[in-house]
Design a protein around this motif. Structure first.
Motif, PDB file in Angstrom:
ATOM      1  N   PRO A  66       0.830  -1.217   0.000  1.00  0.00           N
ATOM      2  CA  PRO A  66       0.000   0.000   0.000  1.00  0.00           C
ATOM      3  C   PRO A  66       0.857   1.257   0.000  1.00  0.00           C
ATOM      4  N   ASP A  67       0.534   2.196  -0.881  1.00  0.00           N
ATOM      5  CA  ASP A  67       1.274   3.462  -0.915  1.00  0.00           C
ATOM      6  C   ASP A  67       0.331   4.664  -0.945  1.00  0.00           C
ATOM      7  N   GLY A  68      -0.948   4.433  -0.656  1.00  0.00           N
ATOM      8  CA  GLY A  68      -1.925   5.509  -0.578  1.00  0.00           C
ATOM      9  C   GLY A  68      -3.033   5.126   0.391  1.00  0.00           C
ATOM     10  N   PHE A  69      -3.490   6.099   1.190  1.00  0.00           N
ATOM     11  CA  PHE A  69      -4.485   5.802   2.223  1.00  0.00           C
ATOM     12  C   PHE A  69      -5.571   6.869   2.218  1.00  0.00           C
ATOM     13  N   SER A  70      -6.790   6.449   2.560  1.00  0.00           N
ATOM     14  CA  SER A  70      -7.932   7.366   2.648  1.00  0.00           C
ATOM     15  C   SER A  70      -8.864   6.860   3.739  1.00  0.00           C
ATOM     16  N   THR A  71      -9.724   7.723   4.194  1.00  0.00           N
ATOM     17  CA  THR A  71     -10.734   7.267   5.151  1.00  0.00           C
ATOM     18  C   THR A  71     -11.722   6.367   4.417  1.00  0.00           C
ATOM     19  N   PRO A  72     -12.271   5.364   5.098  1.00  0.00           N
ATOM     20  CA  PRO A  72     -13.249   4.481   4.440  1.00  0.00           C
ATOM     21  C   PRO A  72     -14.421   5.241   3.830  1.00  0.00           C
ATOM     22  N   SER A  73     -14.886   6.278   4.513  1.00  0.00           N
ATOM     23  CA  SER A  73     -16.020   7.026   3.974  1.00  0.00           C
ATOM     24  C   SER A  73     -15.644   7.727   2.671  1.00  0.00           C
ATOM     25  N   SER A  74     -14.413   8.206   2.572  1.00  0.00           N
ATOM     26  CA  SER A  74     -13.970   8.846   1.330  1.00  0.00           C
ATOM     27  C   SER A  74     -13.939   7.846   0.185  1.00  0.00           C
ATOM     28  N   LEU A  75     -13.476   6.622   0.474  1.00  0.00           N
ATOM     29  CA  LEU A  75     -13.449   5.591  -0.556  1.00  0.00           C
ATOM     30  C   LEU A  75     -14.851   5.247  -1.035  1.00  0.00           C
ATOM     31  N   VAL A  76     -15.775   5.140  -0.088  1.00  0.00           N
ATOM     32  CA  VAL A  76     -17.157   4.825  -0.453  1.00  0.00           C
ATOM     33  C   VAL A  76     -17.728   5.916  -1.357  1.00  0.00           C
ATOM     34  N   LEU A  77     -17.520   7.156  -0.968  1.00  0.00           N
ATOM     35  CA  LEU A  77     -18.054   8.268  -1.752  1.00  0.00           C
ATOM     36  C   LEU A  77     -17.382   8.352  -3.123  1.00  0.00           C
ATOM     37  N   LEU A  78     -16.079   8.122  -3.171  1.00  0.00           N
ATOM     38  CA  LEU A  78     -15.356   8.214  -4.437  1.00  0.00           C
ATOM     39  C   LEU A  78     -15.822   7.142  -5.418  1.00  0.00           C
ATOM     40  N   CYS A  79     -15.883   5.891  -4.959  1.00  0.00           N
ATOM     41  CA  CYS A  79     -16.300   4.799  -5.855  1.00  0.00           C
ATOM     42  C   CYS A  79     -17.747   4.961  -6.290  1.00  0.00           C
ATOM     43  N   THR A  80     -18.590   5.410  -5.377  1.00  0.00           N
ATOM     44  CA  THR A  80     -19.997   5.598  -5.731  1.00  0.00           C
ATOM     45  C   THR A  80     -20.153   6.726  -6.739  1.00  0.00           C
ATOM     46  N   ALA A  81     -19.405   7.818  -6.529  1.00  0.00           N
ATOM     47  CA  ALA A  81     -19.463   8.939  -7.480  1.00  0.00           C
ATOM     48  C   ALA A  81     -18.944   8.511  -8.847  1.00  0.00           C
ATOM     49  N   LEU A  82     -17.866   7.716  -8.855  1.00  0.00           N
ATOM     50  CA  LEU A  82     -17.337   7.213 -10.120  1.00  0.00           C
ATOM     51  C   LEU A  82     -18.382   6.376 -10.845  1.00  0.00           C
ATOM     52  N   ALA A  83     -19.030   5.482 -10.110  1.00  0.00           N
ATOM     53  CA  ALA A  83     -20.042   4.621 -10.727  1.00  0.00           C
ATOM     54  C   ALA A  83     -21.199   5.436 -11.279  1.00  0.00           C
ATOM     55  N   LEU A  84     -21.733   6.331 -10.474  1.00  0.00           N
ATOM     56  CA  LEU A  84     -22.896   7.102 -10.919  1.00  0.00           C
ATOM     57  C   LEU A  84     -22.531   8.032 -12.077  1.00  0.00           C
ATOM     58  N   GLY A  85     -21.294   8.534 -12.087  1.00  0.00           N
ATOM     59  CA  GLY A  85     -20.865   9.370 -13.206  1.00  0.00           C
ATOM     60  C   GLY A  85     -20.798   8.588 -14.506  1.00  0.00           C
ATOM     61  N   LEU A  86     -20.242   7.369 -14.446  1.00  0.00           N
ATOM     62  CA  LEU A  86     -20.170   6.532 -15.649  1.00  0.00           C
ATOM     63  C   LEU A  86     -21.559   6.108 -16.113  1.00  0.00           C
ATOM     64  N   VAL A  87     -22.417   5.769 -15.156  1.00  0.00           N
ATOM     65  CA  VAL A  87     -23.794   5.393 -15.508  1.00  0.00           C
ATOM     66  C   VAL A  87     -24.493   6.555 -16.210  1.00  0.00           C
ATOM     67  N   ALA A  88     -24.310   7.760 -15.669  1.00  0.00           N
ATOM     68  CA  ALA A  88     -24.934   8.937 -16.279  1.00  0.00           C
ATOM     69  C   ALA A  88     -24.389   9.182 -17.682  1.00  0.00           C
ATOM     70  N   LEU A  89     -23.084   8.964 -17.879  1.00  0.00           N
ATOM     71  CA  LEU A  89     -22.479   9.152 -19.198  1.00  0.00           C
ATOM     72  C   LEU A  89     -23.081   8.185 -20.213  1.00  0.00           C
ATOM     73  N   PHE A  90     -23.150   6.899 -19.859  1.00  0.00           N
ATOM     74  CA  PHE A  90     -23.724   5.922 -20.783  1.00  0.00           C
ATOM     75  C   PHE A  90     -25.212   6.174 -21.012  1.00  0.00           C
ATOM     76  N   CYS A  91     -25.897   6.629 -19.974  1.00  0.00           N
ATOM     77  CA  CYS A  91     -27.316   6.959 -20.125  1.00  0.00           C
ATOM     78  C   CYS A  91     -27.495   8.085 -21.139  1.00  0.00           C
TER      79      CYS A  91
END
Length: 337
Positions: A66-91
């Motif tokens: 491991p060479d990078g660390f984040s709070t668990p809540s930040s990871l949850v928000l980041l991955c969810t935002a990434l997913a919803l952004g890609l879904v919106a793009l394909f939509c």
């Protein structure tokens, strides 16, 4: 023999309202499915909050440390935002440019895969860190990463298969009198066949495959080998097509069997030869969607076959001897009237 229909004289027959309705319905449920996968993963990850370290590992070096660390809540928000952004793009692609069923199917599959990929990435990142106080030594399984890439393909393929195809919308307008034709006697069957292959995209794909294989070998991350396998399958499917024109219309199909499309002769308004610029008109090579929902099988710059069809749709294929294909397709279209 190269021509582009001048502005204001492009053949038209039917409006895109019908396919826009189909595109909206298809993308609504596909987007909902993709978002649901991402949100479900976020809910599971959030339920682990009390079991995770205050600073969770979020990035790993090539050696697996491991060479990078984040709070668990930040990871949850980041991955969810990434997913919803890609879904919106394909939509947006499926809704605004989904004039052809092939575009809607690819957009639906992309929405579902994006939600599954981002959600899976979140879970395989955090699951090994449950119960740990220090995440500095936690590893990331290459097999798990491979699963994250591959597993969402299953629901994505199902989503694509559930998108309905285009009903035949017979053209009412006659084939333009100045459109090229081929003299075909009554009762005579004529078939035109060509293979569209290669182009710069294939070279880019070969380099990408070699680089990912080299990285997997150097870092001994053997699970990464699934990436070049997937890339090889993708480039085989996207950079070798058979093109056929006969009395039934135009058929374009990958040598891998998918993707492919058929334009019935009854839907053809006019066929012509155009000069194709892959990046300017379609943003790259392969099976592409351009402005206005125009579908392109674009493997190189230069001569291409343009088929304008009912419902405001069109298809471009870069292929040799496009003039003969256009003339024969116009003849088939006229007979189909």
């Amino acid at each position: 023999m190269t021509s582009t229909p001048p502005t204001g004289t492009r053949p038209t027959d039917g409006a895109p309202e019908a396919w826009r309705g189909r595109a909206r319905r298809a993308m609504t449920w596909a987007s909902a499915a993709g978002a649901a996968l991402a949100l479900a993963a976020a809910a599971v990850a959030w339920s682990w909050s009390g079991e995770l370290p205050a600073e969770a590992a979020s990035h790993w070096s090539g050696s697996g440390v491991p060479d990078g660390f984040s709070t668990p809540s930040s990871l949850v928000l980041l991955c969810t935002a990434l997913a919803l952004g890609l879904v919106a793009l394909f939509c947006a692609i499926g809704t605004l440019a989904g004039s052809a069923a092939s575009t809607r199917r690819i957009a639906a599959a992309g929405s579902v895969w994006s939600g599954g990929f981002a959600g899976g990435l979140l879970l395989v990142t955090l699951a090994p860190q449950r119960g740990l106080d220090d995440a500095s030594q936690v590893g990331l399984s290459a097999g798990a990463m491979a699963l994250v890439l591959v597993a969402p393909l299953v629901p994505a393929v199902v989503a694509a298969m559930l998108v309905p195809g285009d009903p035949v919308l017979a053209a009412a307008a006659p084939v333009p009198s100045d459109a090229p034709r081929v003299a075909v006697r009554d009762g005579e069957r004529v078939v035109w066949l060509r293979r569209a292959t290669g182009g710069p995209g294939l070279a880019v794909g070969a380099v990408s495959i070699l680089v990912t294989v080299a990285l997997a070998v150097v870092t001994q991350t053997w699970g990464m080998l699934v990436v070049p396998v997937l890339l090889a399958g993708l480039f085989v499917a996207m950079f070798a097509f058979s093109v056929r024109v006969d009395g039934s219309g135009l058929t374009v199909r990958s040598v891998a069997g998918w993707p492919g499309t058929h334009v019935p002769a009854a839907e053809v308004l006019a066929a012509s030869v155009v000069h194709v610029s892959p990046f300017r008109e379609f943003g790259g090579w392969g099976w592409r969607v351009g402005s206005g929902g125009r579908v392109g099988v674009v493997l190189r710059q230069g001569e291409g076959l343009l088929v304008e069809r009912s419902g405001g749709r069109s298809l471009v294929v870069t292929v040799d001897d496009a003039a003969t294909a256009a003339a024969l397709l116009n003849t088939a279209a006229e007979r189909a009237r």
